[in-house]
Write an enzyme that holds these catalytic residues in place. Structure first.
Site, PDB file in Angstrom:
ATOM      1  N   GLU A 162       0.844  -1.199   0.000  1.00 34.88           N
ATOM      2  CA  GLU A 162       0.000   0.000   0.000  1.00 34.88           C
ATOM      3  C   GLU A 162       0.880   1.249   0.000  1.00 34.88           C
ATOM      4  O   GLU A 162       1.828   1.333   0.764  1.00 34.88           O
ATOM      5  CB  GLU A 162      -0.912  -0.026   1.250  1.00 34.88           C
ATOM      6  CG  GLU A 162      -1.895   1.111   1.308  1.00 34.88           C
ATOM      7  CD  GLU A 162      -2.626   1.293  -0.023  1.00 34.88           C
ATOM      8  OE1 GLU A 162      -3.295   0.353  -0.475  1.00 34.88           O
ATOM      9  OE2 GLU A 162      -2.512   2.381  -0.615  1.00 34.88           O
ATOM     10  N   LYS A 221       8.249  -1.629  -2.367  1.00 31.47           N
ATOM     11  CA  LYS A 221       7.603  -0.863  -1.289  1.00 31.47           C
ATOM     12  C   LYS A 221       8.658  -0.255  -0.362  1.00 31.47           C
ATOM     13  O   LYS A 221       8.608   0.933  -0.028  1.00 31.47           O
ATOM     14  CB  LYS A 221       6.646  -1.776  -0.506  1.00 31.47           C
ATOM     15  CG  LYS A 221       6.045  -1.159   0.726  1.00 31.47           C
ATOM     16  CD  LYS A 221       5.188   0.055   0.429  1.00 31.47           C
ATOM     17  CE  LYS A 221       5.011   0.903   1.648  1.00 31.47           C
ATOM     18  NZ  LYS A 221       4.203   2.096   1.456  1.00 31.47           N
ATOM     19  N   CYS A 277       6.268   4.533   9.322  1.00 34.40           N
ATOM     20  CA  CYS A 277       6.890   3.680   8.306  1.00 34.40           C
ATOM     21  C   CYS A 277       8.263   4.085   7.796  1.00 34.40           C
ATOM     22  O   CYS A 277       9.095   3.214   7.568  1.00 34.40           O
ATOM     23  CB  CYS A 277       5.934   3.516   7.138  1.00 34.40           C
ATOM     24  SG  CYS A 277       4.464   2.603   7.646  1.00 34.40           S
TER      25      CYS A 277
HETATM   26  P1  NAD Z   1      -1.898  -0.440  12.685  1.00 37.92           P
HETATM   27  O1  NAD Z   1      -1.078  -0.741  13.884  1.00 37.92           O
HETATM   28  O2  NAD Z   1      -2.666   0.831  12.597  1.00 37.92           O
HETATM   29  O3  NAD Z   1      -2.926  -1.631  12.434  1.00 37.92           O
HETATM   30  C1  NAD Z   1      -2.602  -2.990  12.511  1.00 37.92           C
HETATM   31  C2  NAD Z   1      -3.771  -3.724  13.161  1.00 37.92           C
HETATM   32  O4  NAD Z   1      -3.534  -5.127  13.066  1.00 37.92           O
HETATM   33  C3  NAD Z   1      -3.959  -3.428  14.647  1.00 37.92           C
HETATM   34  O5  NAD Z   1      -5.255  -2.891  14.868  1.00 37.92           O
HETATM   35  C4  NAD Z   1      -3.763  -4.794  15.339  1.00 37.92           C
HETATM   36  O6  NAD Z   1      -4.623  -4.988  16.451  1.00 37.92           O
HETATM   37  C5  NAD Z   1      -4.110  -5.750  14.223  1.00 37.92           C
HETATM   38  N1  NAD Z   1      -3.548  -7.101  14.393  1.00 37.92           N
HETATM   39  C6  NAD Z   1      -2.272  -7.452  14.717  1.00 37.92           C
HETATM   40  N2  NAD Z   1      -2.166  -8.791  14.753  1.00 37.92           N
HETATM   41  C7  NAD Z   1      -3.387  -9.309  14.454  1.00 37.92           C
HETATM   42  C8  NAD Z   1      -3.902 -10.625  14.324  1.00 37.92           C
HETATM   43  N3  NAD Z   1      -3.109 -11.703  14.492  1.00 37.92           N
HETATM   44  N4  NAD Z   1      -5.196 -10.789  14.023  1.00 37.92           N
HETATM   45  C9  NAD Z   1      -5.994  -9.725  13.840  1.00 37.92           C
HETATM   46  N5  NAD Z   1      -5.570  -8.441  13.935  1.00 37.92           N
HETATM   47  C10 NAD Z   1      -4.279  -8.238  14.235  1.00 37.92           C
HETATM   48  O7  NAD Z   1      -0.885  -0.545  11.449  1.00 37.92           O
HETATM   49  P2  NAD Z   1      -1.009   0.195  10.023  1.00 37.92           P
HETATM   50  O8  NAD Z   1      -0.502   1.586  10.126  1.00 37.92           O
HETATM   51  O9  NAD Z   1      -2.359  -0.062   9.459  1.00 37.92           O
HETATM   52  O10 NAD Z   1       0.075  -0.620   9.198  1.00 37.92           O
HETATM   53  C11 NAD Z   1      -0.152  -1.954   8.785  1.00 37.92           C
HETATM   54  C12 NAD Z   1       0.896  -2.316   7.749  1.00 37.92           C
HETATM   55  O11 NAD Z   1       0.748  -1.469   6.599  1.00 37.92           O
HETATM   56  C13 NAD Z   1       2.336  -2.149   8.198  1.00 37.92           C
HETATM   57  O12 NAD Z   1       3.117  -3.169   7.641  1.00 37.92           O
HETATM   58  C14 NAD Z   1       2.742  -0.823   7.607  1.00 37.92           C
HETATM   59  O13 NAD Z   1       4.127  -0.735   7.363  1.00 37.92           O
HETATM   60  C15 NAD Z   1       1.981  -0.799   6.309  1.00 37.92           C
HETATM   61  N6  NAD Z   1       1.671   0.532   5.776  1.00 37.92           N
HETATM   62  C16 NAD Z   1       1.239   1.540   6.599  1.00 37.92           C
HETATM   63  C17 NAD Z   1       0.895   2.786   6.081  1.00 37.92           C
HETATM   64  C18 NAD Z   1       0.424   3.912   6.948  1.00 37.92           C
HETATM   65  O14 NAD Z   1       0.298   5.020   6.453  1.00 37.92           O
HETATM   66  N7  NAD Z   1       0.136   3.700   8.219  1.00 37.92           N
HETATM   67  C19 NAD Z   1       0.952   2.988   4.693  1.00 37.92           C
HETATM   68  C20 NAD Z   1       1.390   1.936   3.878  1.00 37.92           C
HETATM   69  C21 NAD Z   1       1.738   0.712   4.430  1.00 37.92           C
HETATM   70  C1  UGA Z   2       4.588   7.612   3.723  1.00 41.89           C
HETATM   71  C2  UGA Z   2       4.583   7.566   2.189  1.00 41.89           C
HETATM   72  O1  UGA Z   2       4.406   8.879   1.681  1.00 41.89           O
HETATM   73  C3  UGA Z   2       3.466   6.652   1.667  1.00 41.89           C
HETATM   74  O2  UGA Z   2       3.552   6.546   0.260  1.00 41.89           O
HETATM   75  C4  UGA Z   2       3.630   5.280   2.303  1.00 41.89           C
HETATM   76  O3  UGA Z   2       2.584   4.423   1.898  1.00 41.89           O
HETATM   77  C5  UGA Z   2       3.617   5.404   3.815  1.00 41.89           C
HETATM   78  O4  UGA Z   2       4.679   6.287   4.234  1.00 41.89           O
HETATM   79  C6  UGA Z   2       3.847   4.119   4.532  1.00 41.89           C
HETATM   80  O5  UGA Z   2       4.409   3.192   3.990  1.00 41.89           O
HETATM   81  O6  UGA Z   2       3.476   4.118   5.703  1.00 41.89           O
HETATM   82  P1  UGA Z   2       3.156   8.863   5.597  1.00 41.89           P
HETATM   83  O7  UGA Z   2       4.276   8.458   6.486  1.00 41.89           O
HETATM   84  O8  UGA Z   2       1.773   8.577   6.001  1.00 41.89           O
HETATM   85  O9  UGA Z   2       3.354   8.197   4.147  1.00 41.89           O
HETATM   86  O10 UGA Z   2       3.250  10.445   5.332  1.00 41.89           O
HETATM   87  P2  UGA Z   2       4.214  11.357   4.425  1.00 41.89           P
HETATM   88  O11 UGA Z   2       3.395  12.365   3.752  1.00 41.89           O
HETATM   89  O12 UGA Z   2       5.115  10.557   3.583  1.00 41.89           O
HETATM   90  O13 UGA Z   2       5.089  12.105   5.527  1.00 41.89           O
HETATM   91  C7  UGA Z   2       6.056  11.430   6.300  1.00 41.89           C
HETATM   92  C8  UGA Z   2       6.847  12.438   7.117  1.00 41.89           C
HETATM   93  O14 UGA Z   2       7.712  13.202   6.284  1.00 41.89           O
HETATM   94  C9  UGA Z   2       5.972  13.443   7.857  1.00 41.89           C
HETATM   95  O15 UGA Z   2       6.479  13.659   9.154  1.00 41.89           O
HETATM   96  C10 UGA Z   2       6.081  14.681   7.008  1.00 41.89           C
HETATM   97  O16 UGA Z   2       5.857  15.852   7.734  1.00 41.89           O
HETATM   98  C11 UGA Z   2       7.515  14.579   6.524  1.00 41.89           C
HETATM   99  N1  UGA Z   2       7.766  15.329   5.272  1.00 41.89           N
HETATM  100  C12 UGA Z   2       7.164  14.954   4.118  1.00 41.89           C
HETATM  101  C13 UGA Z   2       8.632  16.396   5.290  1.00 41.89           C
HETATM  102  O17 UGA Z   2       9.199  16.744   6.334  1.00 41.89           O
HETATM  103  N2  UGA Z   2       8.860  17.082   4.126  1.00 41.89           N
HETATM  104  C14 UGA Z   2       8.273  16.740   2.959  1.00 41.89           C
HETATM  105  O18 UGA Z   2       8.531  17.406   1.931  1.00 41.89           O
HETATM  106  C15 UGA Z   2       7.401  15.645   2.961  1.00 41.89           C
END
Ligand code: NAD
Ligand code: UGA
Length: 465
Positions: A162, A221, A277
């Site tokens: 994602e 990713k 992340c």
């Molecule tokens: P999160 O902590 O918000 O959510 C994860 C959820 O999974 C929690 O609610 C937890 O209770 C649940 N969980 C854990 N083990 C479980 C199990 N065995 N059965 C059922 N539920 C279970 O995490 P997130 O931010 O959604 O991130 C999830 C993944 O997506 C990570 O690998 C992260 O790197 C990736 N990711 C996150 C973002 C972002 O912006 N947060 C963007 C892209 C990718």
């Molecule tokens: C980032 C990536 O942008 C997503 O594509 C990815 O899916 C995600 O991580 C993930 O894998 O979790 P996110 O961390 O939600 O998304 O937010 P960003 O907009 O990337 O910002 C990350 C951090 O960088 C923030 O603290 C933001 O303030 C900072 N940032 C971003 C800067 O300081 N300067 C910039 O120009 C851009």
């Protein structure tokens, strides 16, 4: 193969919004999002849409339309696995805090638990989709577990990372730059990939849906996040050079970003990147490189993290030195605690580390953030373990009104770029703070000229005073 039932394990920042949009766009597919966290599921099911566990602009409307129609949130993980032909794994993959690879490798225990649970429950063939961000070659481990502990049914593993960013999740999901799907290079693998392509193709042009082998998808990713974070660390490194030379980092960003080979995005200097992340995924990449003995590759990427830590420390140090080398007993107001605007997420937010550094100097911190709860802020500090929970509550207070938060402050620090901070009555704030009235803008958010005209001693990242 037409998919009728989808299960998503993990109702977090990714699982919740992603499945909401997928269900909205595929009304004929029943989507069940499951989680072991009962409170989180209760909040997803809350009548009051303002109480959803995640704040994202536009999300309430989507949940409102799809929930109860073909989108469901539940804690009955086994039932949802059993019913589904396709299962997304969207659980957290944090940095390991123990054992081998501590502080660097991704902790895959939640992923393994999911794989074992799917294997145990499944009595029909399943497509398992990695939605979580994972080290390259994790699909092999998932397949081993499924094939060796299952009930003899067939599994296909797809990687579908994602790319949404928090704060813009809905927009990113509705119109993504691309969707990436990695699968096994076989007839069964192609059939599985096509079934996922068809689901996304209900709203995304097919030319934006990329299919690759599993390892390219998993690795892409980590690499995408590393490249994005690298841009932020690169411009942050330049911000310090600007401060000592009289160049303005905003002008430099603009000048280099207009080169179409460089591009304008992700060149905003800041107090340092946060979020759940960037740091975790780069550390993961560094660890993978190290395990293959690629030390130069590992060191190259680790520098992005080293620069980011330095930027946070530098911001705190600058506050102390400007306030005559002591902040002991001085009130410092923080505007913003979230790691970026338009989210209530605070994971790895720069604010946590800046607050910690100033509290080590015995400063009193007052925090105002429009979306982050007091409970969350104390949890963030307690998690660091720098001092006792009582001491954290004595040194830091959370206030619900920015004007009250600023009263009698020795300095105001801007940690998050919330739009509302720009609109404040800064004259009113000026009148209520201790003089000289210092503002430290970690986001280059405010108008330097206006702030100086009001009377503030204003400093901003990347601009010499
Ligand atoms: P999160 O902590 O918000 O959510 C994860 C959820 O999974 C929690 O609610 C937890 O209770 C649940 N969980 C854990 N083990 C479980 C199990 N065995 N059965 C059922 N539920 C279970 O995490 P997130 O931010 O959604 O991130 C999830 C993944 O997506 C990570 O690998 C992260 O790197 C990736 N990711 C996150 C973002 C972002 O912006 N947060 C963007 C892209 C990718
Ligand atoms: C980032 C990536 O942008 C997503 O594509 C990815 O899916 C995600 O991580 C993930 O894998 O979790 P996110 O961390 O939600 O998304 O937010 P960003 O907009 O990337 O910002 C990350 C951090 O960088 C923030 O603290 C933001 O303030 C900072 N940032 C971003 C800067 O300081 N300067 C910039 O120009 C851009």
């Amino acid at each position: 193969m037409k998919i009728k039932n989808i299960c998503c394990i993990g109702a977090g920042y990714v699982g919740g919004p992603t499945m909401s949009v997928l269900a909205l766009k595929n009304p004929n597919i029943k989507v069940t999002v499951v989680d072991i966290n009962q409170d989180r599921i209760n909040s997803w099911n809350d009548e009051n849409l303002g109480d959803l566990p995640i704040y994202e602009p536009g999300l309430e409307e989507i949940v409102n339309e799809a929930r109860g129609r073909n989108l469901f949130f539940s804690t009955d993980v086994e039932k949802a696995i059993d019913e589904a032909e396709m299962i997304f794994i969207s659980v957290n993959t944090p940095t390991k805090t123990y054992g081998k690879g501590k502080g660097m490798a991704a902790d895959l225990k939640y992923i393994e638990l999911c794989a074992r649970q799917i294997a145990k429950v499944a009595t029909t063939d399943k497509i398992v989709v990695e939605k979580s961000t994972l080290p390259v070659r994790t699909a092999q481990a998932i397949k081993d577990i499924l094939d060796n502990t299952g009930n003899g049914v067939k599994f296909q593993i797809l990687s579908n990372p994602e790319f949404l960013a928090e704060g813009t999740a809905v927009q990113d999901l509705l119109t993504p730059d691309r969707v990436l799907i990695g699968g096994e290079e076989s007839e069964e693998g192609t059939i599985a990939m096509n079934s996922l392509v068809e689901i996304y193709a209900t709203w995304i042009p097919k030319e934006n849906i990329l299919t690759t082998n599993v390892w390219s998808s998993e690795l892409s990713k980590l690499v995408a996040n590393a490249f994005l974070a690298q841009r932020v660390s690169s411009i942050n490194a330049i911000s310090e050079l600007c401060e000592v030379t009289g160049a303005d980092v905003g002008e430099v960003s603009r000048a280099i970003g207009m080169d179409s080979r460089i591009g304008p995005k992700f060149l905003k200097a800041s107090v340092g990147f946060g979020g759940s992340c960037f740091q975790k995924d780069i550390l993961n990449l560094v660890y993978i490189a190290k395990t293959y003995g690629l030390n130069e590759v590992a060191d190259y990427w680790e520098q992005v993290i080293i620069m980011n830590d330095y930027q946070k420390r530098r911001f705190a140090d600058n506050i102390v030195s400007t306030l005559y080398n002591t902040v002991s007993g001085k009130k410092i107001t923080f505007l913003g605690w979230a790691f970026k605007k338009d989210t209530n997420d605070t994971r790895e937010s720069a604010a946590i580390y800046v607050a910690d550094a100033l509290m080590n100097e015995q400063a009193e911190i007052i925090v105002y953030d429009p979306k982050v709860s007091e409970k969350r802020i104390y949890e963030d500090l307690d998690y660091l373990g720098s001092r006792s929970p009582e001491e954290n509550r004595r040194l830091l207070k959370v206030v619900k009104d920015p004007y009250i938060a600023s009263e009698e402050a020795h300095a105001i620090a801007i940690l998050t770029e919330w739009d509302e901070f720009i609109e404040y009555d800064w004259k009113k704030i000026y009148d209520s703070v201790v003089k000289p009235a210092f503002v430290f803008d970690g986001r280059k958010l405010l108008d330097a000229e206006l702030m100086s005209k009001i009377g503030f001693d204003y400093s901003s990242i990347g601009i010499s005073k």
